[in-house]
Motif scaffolding. Structure first.
Motif, PDB file in Angstrom:
ATOM      1  N   MET A   1       0.846  -1.175   0.000  1.00  0.00           N
ATOM      2  CA  MET A   1       0.000   0.000   0.000  1.00  0.00           C
ATOM      3  C   MET A   1       0.894   1.242   0.000  1.00  0.00           C
ATOM      4  N   SER A   2       0.617   2.161  -0.907  1.00  0.00           N
ATOM      5  CA  SER A   2       1.413   3.384  -0.985  1.00  0.00           C
ATOM      6  C   SER A   2       1.054   4.303   0.180  1.00  0.00           C
ATOM      7  N   PHE A   3       1.907   5.298   0.395  1.00  0.00           N
ATOM      8  CA  PHE A   3       1.668   6.260   1.462  1.00  0.00           C
ATOM      9  C   PHE A   3       0.339   6.976   1.262  1.00  0.00           C
ATOM     10  N   LEU A   4       0.069   7.426   0.054  1.00  0.00           N
ATOM     11  CA  LEU A   4      -1.189   8.137  -0.205  1.00  0.00           C
ATOM     12  C   LEU A   4      -2.398   7.246   0.016  1.00  0.00           C
ATOM     13  N   ASP A   5      -2.296   5.979  -0.404  1.00  0.00           N
ATOM     14  CA  ASP A   5      -3.394   5.046  -0.153  1.00  0.00           C
ATOM     15  C   ASP A   5      -3.627   4.896   1.346  1.00  0.00           C
ATOM     16  N   TRP A   6      -2.538   4.748   2.088  1.00  0.00           N
ATOM     17  CA  TRP A   6      -2.645   4.612   3.536  1.00  0.00           C
ATOM     18  C   TRP A   6      -3.258   5.869   4.151  1.00  0.00           C
ATOM     19  N   LEU A   7      -2.781   7.038   3.684  1.00  0.00           N
ATOM     20  CA  LEU A   7      -3.272   8.288   4.223  1.00  0.00           C
ATOM     21  C   LEU A   7      -4.771   8.430   4.006  1.00  0.00           C
ATOM     22  N   PHE A   8      -5.237   8.153   2.803  1.00  0.00           N
ATOM     23  CA  PHE A   8      -6.664   8.280   2.519  1.00  0.00           C
ATOM     24  C   PHE A   8      -7.477   7.211   3.241  1.00  0.00           C
ATOM     25  N   ALA A   9      -6.897   6.044   3.474  1.00  0.00           N
ATOM     26  CA  ALA A   9      -7.610   4.997   4.206  1.00  0.00           C
ATOM     27  C   ALA A   9      -7.651   5.299   5.705  1.00  0.00           C
ATOM     28  N   SER A  10      -6.660   6.046   6.198  1.00  0.00           N
ATOM     29  CA  SER A  10      -6.548   6.301   7.629  1.00  0.00           C
ATOM     30  C   SER A  10      -7.427   7.424   8.133  1.00  0.00           C
TER      31      SER A  10
ATOM     32  N   SER B   1     -17.536  17.050  18.206  1.00  0.00           N
ATOM     33  CA  SER B   1     -18.896  17.082  17.660  1.00  0.00           C
ATOM     34  C   SER B   1     -19.041  16.058  16.542  1.00  0.00           C
ATOM     35  N   LYS B   2     -18.027  15.956  15.704  1.00  0.00           N
ATOM     36  CA  LYS B   2     -18.049  14.966  14.619  1.00  0.00           C
ATOM     37  C   LYS B   2     -18.054  13.555  15.195  1.00  0.00           C
ATOM     38  N   TYR B   3     -17.309  13.356  16.269  1.00  0.00           N
ATOM     39  CA  TYR B   3     -17.283  12.056  16.932  1.00  0.00           C
ATOM     40  C   TYR B   3     -18.671  11.711  17.469  1.00  0.00           C
ATOM     41  N   VAL B   4     -19.271  12.647  18.183  1.00  0.00           N
ATOM     42  CA  VAL B   4     -20.596  12.431  18.781  1.00  0.00           C
ATOM     43  C   VAL B   4     -21.641  12.152  17.699  1.00  0.00           C
ATOM     44  N   ASP B   5     -21.534  12.857  16.572  1.00  0.00           N
ATOM     45  CA  ASP B   5     -22.493  12.696  15.471  1.00  0.00           C
ATOM     46  C   ASP B   5     -22.211  11.474  14.595  1.00  0.00           C
ATOM     47  N   GLY B   6     -21.139  10.736  14.910  1.00  0.00           N
ATOM     48  CA  GLY B   6     -20.816   9.534  14.151  1.00  0.00           C
ATOM     49  C   GLY B   6     -20.237   9.818  12.768  1.00  0.00           C
ATOM     50  N   LYS B   7     -19.644  10.981  12.595  1.00  0.00           N
ATOM     51  CA  LYS B   7     -19.099  11.360  11.290  1.00  0.00           C
ATOM     52  C   LYS B   7     -17.636  10.972  11.116  1.00  0.00           C
ATOM     53  N   VAL B   8     -17.051  10.375  12.142  1.00  0.00           N
ATOM     54  CA  VAL B   8     -15.668   9.901  12.069  1.00  0.00           C
ATOM     55  C   VAL B   8     -15.604   8.474  12.592  1.00  0.00           C
ATOM     56  N   ASP B   9     -14.552   7.791  12.249  1.00  0.00           N
ATOM     57  CA  ASP B   9     -14.303   6.444  12.767  1.00  0.00           C
ATOM     58  C   ASP B   9     -14.013   6.593  14.264  1.00  0.00           C
ATOM     59  N   LYS B  10     -14.917   6.094  15.100  1.00  0.00           N
ATOM     60  CA  LYS B  10     -14.812   6.314  16.544  1.00  0.00           C
ATOM     61  C   LYS B  10     -13.586   5.646  17.167  1.00  0.00           C
ATOM     62  N   VAL B  11     -13.228   4.474  16.684  1.00  0.00           N
ATOM     63  CA  VAL B  11     -12.058   3.774  17.231  1.00  0.00           C
ATOM     64  C   VAL B  11     -10.794   4.564  16.913  1.00  0.00           C
TER      65      VAL B  11
END
Length: 133
Positions: free
Chosen positions: A1-10, A79-89
């Motif tokens: 996996m390239s750095f950019l792929d990892w970055l966008f997946a992360s 706020s994004k965390y509470v609203d479920g807009k980010v990966d909580k883990v």
């Protein structure tokens, strides 16, 4: 996996504005703090001129504004965390220690009074995470 792929997946798209903003706000606070050191040192020993008092007052206002900006970025992220807009883990792994330090910092206590604080998302995330442990 390239750095950019990892970055966008992360990180989700919503994370991109938050991470650099938090880091930029931290840098701004550090820059102001470094400039303030000689003035605060003079103040402690009573050798601060009237002109330097005015300058230090302006730096303190800038420092406080930068601190509020940093807290606002954390509040937005929470706020994004509470609203479920980010990966909580992933969010918890990234921000848990920082949010704990923010809330538990004695110098920032005025911002996080449970009854009067406007930063409820930060307080709610902190409470959720600390209850689990």
């Amino acid at each position: 996996m390239s750095f950019l792929d990892w970055l966008f997946a992360s990180f989700s798209v919503d994370d991109f504005p938050t991470i650099p903003s938090i880091e930029n706000a931290k840098s701004k606070i550090n820059e102001i703090a470094i400039i303030m050191v000689p003035f605060v040192s003079k103040e402690k020993i009573g050798k601060l001129s009237e002109e330097d008092k005015e300058t230090l007052d302006l730096y303190r206002k800038s420092f406080n504004a930068a601190t509020q900006t940093l807290i606002n970025y954390y509040d937005s992220a929470c706020s994004k965390y509470v609203d479920g807009k980010v990966d909580k883990v992933r969010f918890k792994k990234s921000y848990k220690n920082e949010i704990r330090k923010l809330i538990e910092n004695k110098d920032l206590k005025e911002y996080f009074d449970p009854l009067t604080s406007s930063y409820k998302p930060i307080l709610n995330v902190y409470a959720e995470w600390e209850k689990l442990e």
